[in-house]
Write a protein that holds these residues in place. Sequence first.
Motif, PDB file in Angstrom:
ATOM      1  N   LEU A   1      43.057   6.954  -4.441  1.00  0.00           N
ATOM      2  CA  LEU A   1      42.028   6.634  -5.306  1.00  0.00           C
ATOM      3  C   LEU A   1      40.791   5.889  -4.664  1.00  0.00           C
ATOM      4  O   LEU A   1      39.794   6.033  -4.913  1.00  0.00           O
ATOM      5  N   ILE A  53      40.401   5.350  -1.658  1.00  0.00           N
ATOM      6  CA  ILE A  53      39.481   6.074  -0.670  1.00  0.00           C
ATOM      7  C   ILE A  53      38.526   6.790  -1.241  1.00  0.00           C
ATOM      8  O   ILE A  53      37.550   6.866  -0.756  1.00  0.00           O
ATOM      9  N   GLY A  54      38.790   7.552  -2.084  1.00  0.00           N
ATOM     10  CA  GLY A  54      37.913   8.413  -2.918  1.00  0.00           C
ATOM     11  C   GLY A  54      36.466   7.808  -3.316  1.00  0.00           C
ATOM     12  O   GLY A  54      35.492   8.120  -3.419  1.00  0.00           O
ATOM     13  N   GLY A  79      34.442   6.454  -0.626  1.00  0.00           N
ATOM     14  CA  GLY A  79      33.763   7.499  -0.010  1.00  0.00           C
ATOM     15  C   GLY A  79      32.614   7.875  -0.777  1.00  0.00           C
ATOM     16  O   GLY A  79      31.584   8.008  -0.190  1.00  0.00           O
TER      17      GLY A  79
END
Lengths: 71, 286
Positions: free
Chosen positions: B12, B14-15, B18
């Motif tokens: 989560l 990382i998302g 990003g």
Amino acid sequence: MKIAGAIVLAVLLAAVLVSGCVQRTEGPPTTGELTQGQAEEQAYQALEQEMEESLEDMTLEELEDELLQQG
Amino acid sequence: MRKLLTLAIALLVIGVIGASTMAQQPTLISAAHANVRTRGAFGSGLAISQTDPMDFELIKVAVAGVAVSLADEAKVVKVGVLHFGEDKYRLRDVEIGNGTASANIYDTEGTQVGSVSLDSYPKGDTEIWTGELSLNDEKYNAYVIQVKRLVKAVEKARRVFSYCENHPAQCLRVMRGIGNIICDPEAEGTTCRERIKTYCENNPEDRRCIALRLAYCRIHLDDADCRGELMEKCKENVNDEACEKLGMVYGKIVEKKPQVVKNAPQWFVTVRNRIKSKLTAGESGG
């Protein structure tokens, strides 16, 4: 059970976000040059904006008045 | 279980990182600048069916050369927009001439659905565009009243800069014709052009700046805004050298449609008669 649901939700959300990022990289070139299509799109947007600012909606009566004034 | 939870949270994070990083990166499209430079037909009017005069629609037309710039790169693209009643179309294959404009009409799906061809001529204090518009296999006569544009000081100064950049000798001559020069664009190059631009942006009503703008317009008769400025000048002084050029532009349209001379402004009638006399004198003189 709640924790499992949260995990599934988190994984799905992460997948959606990551896939979104991947798709974005397929967009405009990174060379700094505008393609003809991109330039045209920008031009259309600028023209439509100027059209909206300059050309108010005219009623038939206003148009008739304007034409008679010129005529 | 704890491992799974940690993995999910890590994914989560990382998302989110990003996505936020991508959102912060401006795309080329949003970084580009677009400004309308040359205006062809630009106004509101009517389209009346050629087969049934009671079948008509209010229209708005905008045809222009737009400068799109990104960093040091600049492109001028000719585009157009047509509003036919509530329906909106894009115009492509745009041609903008001296008092003429034509284009093909495309729907939102990108399919060609018609074409438009318009000529302009002076009527009263403004330009009127007339011509033919074919849309979805129906033919219309189109009438559009050109809208006058309030040209900003920065745009006026850009015209002066462009003229002095492309014609430094004439730029110098125009300024000398009025009086003292702002600087010498031939000898000083870019520095002087920038100085003239800044000066004219701050003093748009300076006689030298006005004269330079008119000089620019005399060689940009494809721009309806320029024709409008010259028309104003011709109303004041019909002997200005630009009036004959403008008279020639509209004269070609009058040859195609003689009936449009009716209710033409006085300056145009005078100039047209002058042009006719010159042509007659030329013919009789051999």
